[in-house]
Design a protein around this motif. Structure first.
Motif, PDB file in Angstrom:
ATOM      1  N   THR A  92      -0.626   1.273  -6.289  1.00  0.00           N
ATOM      2  CA  THR A  92       0.091   1.634  -5.072  1.00  0.00           C
ATOM      3  C   THR A  92       1.126   2.686  -5.453  1.00  0.00           C
ATOM      4  O   THR A  92       1.936   2.468  -6.349  1.00  0.00           O
ATOM      5  CB  THR A  92       0.787   0.407  -4.448  1.00  0.00           C
ATOM      6  N   SER A  94       3.667   6.133  -3.746  1.00  0.00           N
ATOM      7  CA  SER A  94       4.216   6.696  -2.514  1.00  0.00           C
ATOM      8  C   SER A  94       3.322   7.846  -2.059  1.00  0.00           C
ATOM      9  O   SER A  94       2.668   8.509  -2.869  1.00  0.00           O
ATOM     10  CB  SER A  94       5.646   7.192  -2.734  1.00  0.00           C
ATOM     11  N   ASP A 111       4.094   4.353 -10.165  1.00  0.00           N
ATOM     12  CA  ASP A 111       3.840   3.287  -9.199  1.00  0.00           C
ATOM     13  C   ASP A 111       4.973   3.205  -8.184  1.00  0.00           C
ATOM     14  O   ASP A 111       6.129   3.483  -8.508  1.00  0.00           O
ATOM     15  CB  ASP A 111       3.704   1.935  -9.913  1.00  0.00           C
ATOM     16  N   ALA A 112       4.623   2.790  -6.970  1.00  0.00           N
ATOM     17  CA  ALA A 112       5.624   2.630  -5.920  1.00  0.00           C
ATOM     18  C   ALA A 112       6.573   1.489  -6.278  1.00  0.00           C
ATOM     19  O   ALA A 112       6.141   0.419  -6.705  1.00  0.00           O
ATOM     20  CB  ALA A 112       4.943   2.349  -4.587  1.00  0.00           C
ATOM     21  N   TRP A 114       9.758  -1.237  -5.248  1.00  0.00           N
ATOM     22  CA  TRP A 114       9.986  -2.104  -4.083  1.00  0.00           C
ATOM     23  C   TRP A 114      10.659  -1.296  -2.983  1.00  0.00           C
ATOM     24  O   TRP A 114      10.397  -1.509  -1.800  1.00  0.00           O
ATOM     25  CB  TRP A 114      10.818  -3.332  -4.460  1.00  0.00           C
ATOM     26  N   ASP A 116      10.250   1.982  -2.408  1.00  0.00           N
ATOM     27  CA  ASP A 116       9.191   2.792  -1.802  1.00  0.00           C
ATOM     28  C   ASP A 116       8.378   1.973  -0.804  1.00  0.00           C
ATOM     29  O   ASP A 116       8.103   2.416   0.312  1.00  0.00           O
ATOM     30  CB  ASP A 116       8.239   3.339  -2.871  1.00  0.00           C
ATOM     31  N   LYS A 117       7.992   0.765  -1.212  1.00  0.00           N
ATOM     32  CA  LYS A 117       7.171  -0.091  -0.357  1.00  0.00           C
ATOM     33  C   LYS A 117       7.893  -0.505   0.911  1.00  0.00           C
ATOM     34  O   LYS A 117       7.275  -0.704   1.948  1.00  0.00           O
ATOM     35  CB  LYS A 117       6.702  -1.322  -1.135  1.00  0.00           C
ATOM     36  N   VAL A 122       3.361   4.300   1.711  1.00  0.00           N
ATOM     37  CA  VAL A 122       2.665   4.115   0.439  1.00  0.00           C
ATOM     38  C   VAL A 122       1.161   4.140   0.679  1.00  0.00           C
ATOM     39  O   VAL A 122       0.682   3.835   1.776  1.00  0.00           O
ATOM     40  CB  VAL A 122       3.073   2.803  -0.277  1.00  0.00           C
ATOM     41  N   GLU A 124      -2.865   3.534  -1.382  1.00  0.00           N
ATOM     42  CA  GLU A 124      -3.581   2.951  -2.511  1.00  0.00           C
ATOM     43  C   GLU A 124      -4.296   4.084  -3.234  1.00  0.00           C
ATOM     44  O   GLU A 124      -5.047   4.847  -2.636  1.00  0.00           O
ATOM     45  CB  GLU A 124      -4.586   1.896  -2.035  1.00  0.00           C
ATOM     46  N   GLU A 137      -4.396   5.299   2.911  1.00  0.00           N
ATOM     47  CA  GLU A 137      -3.294   4.587   3.541  1.00  0.00           C
ATOM     48  C   GLU A 137      -3.938   3.578   4.496  1.00  0.00           C
ATOM     49  O   GLU A 137      -4.379   3.938   5.591  1.00  0.00           O
ATOM     50  CB  GLU A 137      -2.373   5.538   4.305  1.00  0.00           C
ATOM     51  N   ARG A 141      -3.129  -3.603   2.693  1.00  0.00           N
ATOM     52  CA  ARG A 141      -3.372  -3.219   1.298  1.00  0.00           C
ATOM     53  C   ARG A 141      -3.947  -4.379   0.486  1.00  0.00           C
ATOM     54  O   ARG A 141      -4.819  -4.183  -0.356  1.00  0.00           O
ATOM     55  CB  ARG A 141      -2.078  -2.706   0.655  1.00  0.00           C
TER      56      ARG A 141
END
Length: 153
Positions: A92, A94, A111-112, A114, A116-117, A122, A124, A137, A141
């Motif tokens: 995952t 951004s 990696d994204a 927390w 970013d999420k 975000v 995949e 997107e 997910r």
């Protein structure tokens, strides 16, 4: 499901010779092959493979069709697929990082977080064994990853 959608699903099942085991709509898609679709792709799984394709989007406002711009580029349909066994990894990231990777493939992949999420879009990132990268997107997910893992990842 309306008749057009049902007919479309039946055509896909006939084309692939098997039932669709899962389907969703990825609201944004891009790949390192130089293709990006701002309005996403229809993503579905048949047996051990994922397939995706886009559709021409007709401009509309509140459900009313608008005339397209005169200088609009002609629509070119995009279809692609990959087997679950061909997936190297899934991460995952951004969406802004995905765009950087598309423009400059040597850009480091982060990696994204927390943050970013929670506060950014975000996507995949699906890295294939042949080096191709797809970005989806998807709305769910976890379900997407579960369906990938049903194959082999």
């Amino acid at each position: 499901m309306d008749d057009d959608a049902h007919k479309f699903i039946q055509e896909l099942e006939t084309r692939h010779g098997s039932k669709l085991s899962w389907r969703t709509y990825a609201t944004w898609y891009a790949t390192t092959k130089g293709v990006a679709r701002e309005f996403g792709v229809f993503l579905y799984k048949v047996n051990d493979s994922f397939f995706f394709e886009d559709f021409e989007r007709q401009p509309a406002l509140f459900g009313f069709s608008l005339r397209p711009r005169k200088n609009r580029e002609p629509f070119v349909k995009y279809e692609d697929s990959f087997a679950c066994t061909g997936v190297e990894s899934v991460r995952t990231v951004s969406r802004s990082n995905a765009l950087k990777i598309i423009r400059q493939p040597s850009h480091p992949v982060k990696d994204a977080s927390w943050f970013d999420k929670a506060f950014r879009q975000v996507v995949e990132m699906v890295l294939l064994k042949d080096g191709t990268v797809h970005f989806f997107e998807v709305m769910d997910r976890k379900e997407f990853r579960r369906r990938l893992n049903d194959g082999s990842v």
